[in-house]
Design a protein around this motif. Structure first.
Motif, short mmCIF file in Angstrom:
data_model
loop_
_atom_site.label_atom_id
_atom_site.label_comp_id
_atom_site.label_asym_id
_atom_site.label_seq_id
_atom_site.Cartn_x
_atom_site.Cartn_y
_atom_site.Cartn_z
N MET A 1 0.83 -1.17 0.00
CA MET A 1 0.00 0.00 0.00
C MET A 1 0.89 1.25 0.00
O MET A 1 1.79 1.37 0.81
N VAL A 2 0.62 2.14 -0.91
CA VAL A 2 1.36 3.39 -1.00
C VAL A 2 0.73 4.41 -0.06
O VAL A 2 -0.49 4.59 -0.07
N LEU A 3 1.56 5.05 0.75
CA LEU A 3 1.08 6.10 1.65
C LEU A 3 1.62 7.44 1.19
O LEU A 3 2.77 7.54 0.77
N ASN A 4 0.77 8.44 1.25
CA ASN A 4 1.17 9.80 0.89
C ASN A 4 1.06 10.70 2.11
O ASN A 4 0.20 10.50 2.96
N LYS A 5 1.94 11.69 2.16
CA LYS A 5 1.99 12.59 3.31
C LYS A 5 1.18 13.85 3.04
O LYS A 5 1.35 14.52 2.03
N LEU A 6 0.29 14.16 3.96
CA LEU A 6 -0.44 15.42 3.95
C LEU A 6 0.06 16.23 5.14
O LEU A 6 0.02 15.76 6.28
N THR A 7 0.56 17.42 4.87
CA THR A 7 1.03 18.31 5.92
C THR A 7 -0.02 19.39 6.13
O THR A 7 -0.46 20.03 5.18
N LEU A 8 -0.43 19.55 7.38
CA LEU A 8 -1.47 20.51 7.75
C LEU A 8 -0.84 21.67 8.49
O LEU A 8 -0.29 21.50 9.58
N MET A 9 -0.91 22.83 7.88
CA MET A 9 -0.35 24.04 8.47
C MET A 9 -1.46 24.81 9.14
O MET A 9 -2.62 24.62 8.82
#
Length: 99
Positions: A1-9
């Motif tokens: 499973m590919v995971l992607n990073k979401l950065t929340l500012m």
């Protein structure tokens, strides 16, 4: 499973979501309520986010979302309805400031 990073500012909170996951999954992945999801159907505008990096990483914007963002005065392309986005690659977003 590919995971992607979401950065929340501006918090700098980083969340990993499976590729193609809806951003509404954030409610299950973190105890912080950083995006105020309302109706989750793209009709209320509570979850307007400003895309700071990776605008193409949030999937295609459909015409209904585009029209609604225009009605909200957010048609410049840096804004999305978080409930309508799917994380396809890394992105950085923040809740849009009120107009």
């Amino acid at each position: 499973m590919v995971l992607n990073k979401l950065t929340l500012m501006p918090h700098g909170l980083e969340v990993l979501l499976p590729a193609g996951a809806p951003l509404t999954d954030l409610e299950n992945e973190t105890s912080h309520r950083v995006i105020p999801f309302g109706c989750q159907s793209g009709a209320c505008g509570a979850c307007v986010i400003e895309v700071l990096a990776g605008p193409d990483s949030l999937g295609e914007m459909d015409p209904d979302e585009s029209d609604f963002l225009e009605d909200l005065g957010r048609a410049d392309g840096n804004f999305r309805l978080a409930c309508q986005c799917r994380l396809m690659a890394a992105a950085t977003v923040q809740v849009a400031e009120e107009l």
